[in-house]
Design a protein around this motif. Sequence first.
Motif, PDB file in Angstrom:
ATOM      1  N   GLN A  81      -6.465  18.432 -17.426  1.00  0.00           N
ATOM      2  CA  GLN A  81      -6.982  19.670 -16.850  1.00  0.00           C
ATOM      3  C   GLN A  81      -6.995  19.613 -15.329  1.00  0.00           C
ATOM      4  N   ALA A  82      -7.405  18.486 -14.757  1.00  0.00           N
ATOM      5  CA  ALA A  82      -7.467  18.361 -13.304  1.00  0.00           C
ATOM      6  C   ALA A  82      -6.084  18.516 -12.676  1.00  0.00           C
ATOM      7  N   ILE A  83      -5.084  17.876 -13.267  1.00  0.00           N
ATOM      8  CA  ILE A  83      -3.727  17.989 -12.732  1.00  0.00           C
ATOM      9  C   ILE A  83      -3.226  19.425 -12.858  1.00  0.00           C
ATOM     10  N   ARG A  84      -3.483  20.038 -14.004  1.00  0.00           N
ATOM     11  CA  ARG A  84      -3.023  21.415 -14.224  1.00  0.00           C
ATOM     12  C   ARG A  84      -3.689  22.378 -13.246  1.00  0.00           C
ATOM     13  N   GLU A  85      -4.961  22.164 -12.936  1.00  0.00           N
ATOM     14  CA  GLU A  85      -5.688  23.081 -12.066  1.00  0.00           C
ATOM     15  C   GLU A  85      -5.408  22.842 -10.582  1.00  0.00           C
ATOM     16  N   MET A  86      -5.255  21.593 -10.178  1.00  0.00           N
ATOM     17  CA  MET A  86      -5.142  21.298  -8.750  1.00  0.00           C
ATOM     18  C   MET A  86      -3.745  20.930  -8.284  1.00  0.00           C
ATOM     19  N   SER A  87      -2.861  20.606  -9.209  1.00  0.00           N
ATOM     20  CA  SER A  87      -1.491  20.277  -8.816  1.00  0.00           C
ATOM     21  C   SER A  87      -0.519  20.794  -9.871  1.00  0.00           C
ATOM     22  N   PRO A  88      -0.490  22.122 -10.080  1.00  0.00           N
ATOM     23  CA  PRO A  88       0.274  22.674 -11.201  1.00  0.00           C
ATOM     24  C   PRO A  88       1.786  22.582 -11.030  1.00  0.00           C
ATOM     25  N   ARG A  89       2.271  22.481  -9.814  1.00  0.00           N
ATOM     26  CA  ARG A  89       3.723  22.505  -9.579  1.00  0.00           C
ATOM     27  C   ARG A  89       4.317  21.144  -9.229  1.00  0.00           C
ATOM     28  N   THR A  90       3.487  20.238  -8.783  1.00  0.00           N
ATOM     29  CA  THR A  90       3.971  18.934  -8.320  1.00  0.00           C
ATOM     30  C   THR A  90       3.123  17.831  -8.930  1.00  0.00           C
ATOM     31  N   ALA A  91       3.774  16.775  -9.413  1.00  0.00           N
ATOM     32  CA  ALA A  91       3.027  15.632  -9.938  1.00  0.00           C
ATOM     33  C   ALA A  91       2.171  15.034  -8.829  1.00  0.00           C
ATOM     34  N   PRO A  92       0.870  14.911  -9.035  1.00  0.00           N
ATOM     35  CA  PRO A  92       0.002  14.437  -7.953  1.00  0.00           C
ATOM     36  C   PRO A  92       0.305  12.992  -7.580  1.00  0.00           C
ATOM     37  N   ARG A  93       0.118  12.694  -6.315  1.00  0.00           N
ATOM     38  CA  ARG A  93       0.321  11.338  -5.827  1.00  0.00           C
ATOM     39  C   ARG A  93      -0.920  10.487  -6.116  1.00  0.00           C
ATOM     40  N   ARG A  94      -0.701   9.310  -6.664  1.00  0.00           N
ATOM     41  CA  ARG A  94      -1.831   8.433  -6.953  1.00  0.00           C
ATOM     42  C   ARG A  94      -2.634   8.101  -5.694  1.00  0.00           C
ATOM     43  N   ASN A  95      -1.948   7.972  -4.560  1.00  0.00           N
ATOM     44  CA  ASN A  95      -2.661   7.599  -3.335  1.00  0.00           C
ATOM     45  C   ASN A  95      -3.311   8.788  -2.647  1.00  0.00           C
ATOM     46  N   GLU A  96      -3.321   9.933  -3.317  1.00  0.00           N
ATOM     47  CA  GLU A  96      -4.017  11.103  -2.794  1.00  0.00           C
ATOM     48  C   GLU A  96      -5.028  11.626  -3.809  1.00  0.00           C
ATOM     49  N   MET A  97      -5.616  10.696  -4.569  1.00  0.00           N
ATOM     50  CA  MET A  97      -6.616  11.063  -5.569  1.00  0.00           C
ATOM     51  C   MET A  97      -7.898  10.285  -5.316  1.00  0.00           C
ATOM     52  N   ALA A  98      -9.013  10.874  -5.746  1.00  0.00           N
ATOM     53  CA  ALA A  98     -10.320  10.227  -5.685  1.00  0.00           C
ATOM     54  C   ALA A  98     -11.139  10.728  -6.863  1.00  0.00           C
ATOM     55  N   LEU A  99     -12.114   9.927  -7.281  1.00  0.00           N
ATOM     56  CA  LEU A  99     -12.910  10.301  -8.452  1.00  0.00           C
ATOM     57  C   LEU A  99     -14.361   9.882  -8.294  1.00  0.00           C
ATOM     58  N   LEU A 100     -15.194  10.614  -8.996  1.00  0.00           N
ATOM     59  CA  LEU A 100     -16.584  10.221  -9.234  1.00  0.00           C
ATOM     60  C   LEU A 100     -16.825  10.311 -10.727  1.00  0.00           C
ATOM     61  N   THR A 101     -17.477   9.308 -11.286  1.00  0.00           N
ATOM     62  CA  THR A 101     -17.908   9.374 -12.673  1.00  0.00           C
ATOM     63  C   THR A 101     -19.382   9.022 -12.762  1.00  0.00           C
ATOM     64  N   ALA A 102     -20.131   9.844 -13.456  1.00  0.00           N
ATOM     65  CA  ALA A 102     -21.533   9.545 -13.721  1.00  0.00           C
ATOM     66  C   ALA A 102     -21.694   8.792 -15.034  1.00  0.00           C
ATOM     67  N   PHE A 103     -20.579   8.590 -15.734  1.00  0.00           N
ATOM     68  CA  PHE A 103     -20.589   7.815 -16.970  1.00  0.00           C
ATOM     69  C   PHE A 103     -19.851   6.504 -16.709  1.00  0.00           C
ATOM     70  N   PRO A 104     -20.580   5.364 -16.701  1.00  0.00           N
ATOM     71  CA  PRO A 104     -19.963   4.099 -16.311  1.00  0.00           C
ATOM     72  C   PRO A 104     -19.389   3.300 -17.477  1.00  0.00           C
ATOM     73  N   GLY A 105     -19.036   3.971 -18.558  1.00  0.00           N
ATOM     74  CA  GLY A 105     -18.503   3.257 -19.714  1.00  0.00           C
ATOM     75  C   GLY A 105     -17.205   2.534 -19.418  1.00  0.00           C
ATOM     76  N   ARG A 106     -16.999   1.409 -20.108  1.00  0.00           N
ATOM     77  CA  ARG A 106     -15.812   0.591 -19.872  1.00  0.00           C
ATOM     78  C   ARG A 106     -14.522   1.366 -20.067  1.00  0.00           C
ATOM     79  N   GLY A 107     -14.436   2.137 -21.145  1.00  0.00           N
ATOM     80  CA  GLY A 107     -13.197   2.842 -21.453  1.00  0.00           C
ATOM     81  C   GLY A 107     -12.825   3.875 -20.406  1.00  0.00           C
ATOM     82  N   ILE A 108     -13.824   4.614 -19.900  1.00  0.00           N
ATOM     83  CA  ILE A 108     -13.543   5.597 -18.854  1.00  0.00           C
ATOM     84  C   ILE A 108     -12.995   4.908 -17.610  1.00  0.00           C
ATOM     85  N   LEU A 109     -13.612   3.801 -17.218  1.00  0.00           N
ATOM     86  CA  LEU A 109     -13.156   3.090 -16.020  1.00  0.00           C
ATOM     87  C   LEU A 109     -11.769   2.506 -16.231  1.00  0.00           C
TER      88      LEU A 109
END
Length: 203
Positions: free
Chosen positions: A47-75
Motif C-alpha cells: 500500500q505504501a509503495i502504491r500510494e507514495m511511489s505509484p509510477r517508479t519503484a522506490p529507492r531503498r536509500n530514500e525510505m524511512a520507517l517507524l513501527t510501534a510494534f517491535p515484533g521480530r517478524g515485522i523487523l
Amino acid sequence: MFNRYLNRPLVLTDQRDPVSISWDQLYAYCGPTQVIATAVAFRLFEQAIREMSPRTAPRRNEMALLTAFPGRGILECIEMVTRIPTLAPHRLTVDPQAGPAEAPGAYIGRFYFEVQIGEDRRSYLPAPGYFDDEFRSQVSRFQNRRLTDEEYASYMAFKWRKAQSIINHEGDFFSGEAIPPCSLEPEGKAGWYGLQAYADIHS
C-alpha cells in the motif's frame, strides 16, 4: 485462494537496479512462526509503495520507517524489504508508544506504522477487528513458549487463518494520512545489527 498477492511482488530500486520481493520470500526468510507478520508487512509495503511511489519503484536509500510494534517478524520484514536496519538504522524508529490511542494494542506495543518514501511520509493504522482480544490472548499464551504438538498445531492453525484474512482483505488494509517527513541524511556507518566487529573493520 490463500494469497492473492503470490504473483505480485514488491518492486524496489537498489542502486540502479530493480529488486523484487514476494510474500513467499518474506515467509521463507522469517519462518512459519511469523506468518502473520509477513502478511501485515506485505500489505503495509504494497500500500505504501502504491500510494507514495505509484509510477517508479522506490529507492531503498530514500525510505524511512517507524513501527510501534517491535515484533521480530515485522523487523525482519523491514530488513528484507528495505535493508534499513543494517544499512541505515537511523532511518528506523521503534517506539511502542507511538501512534494514536485507537491503534490496536499488541502483546508489546501497538499496530501503528509510518512509512516514508522520498519526501512523502504516511501513517498507517490496520483495519479494525483484526488485532483483538483473541489475538492478544493467543500471542500471550503461545508465542515464544515451549508447546506440545497439539498446542503448536492449534496455534499455527489460528495464525494461518489470521494471515489469510489479512492478505485477502478487500481494499486497503490500512487507513492513514500524510504526515511531515523525517530527514534521510546519512548518519554514520552501517551497523549490521550492532555488530561492533563489523563497525570497527569499516570505520
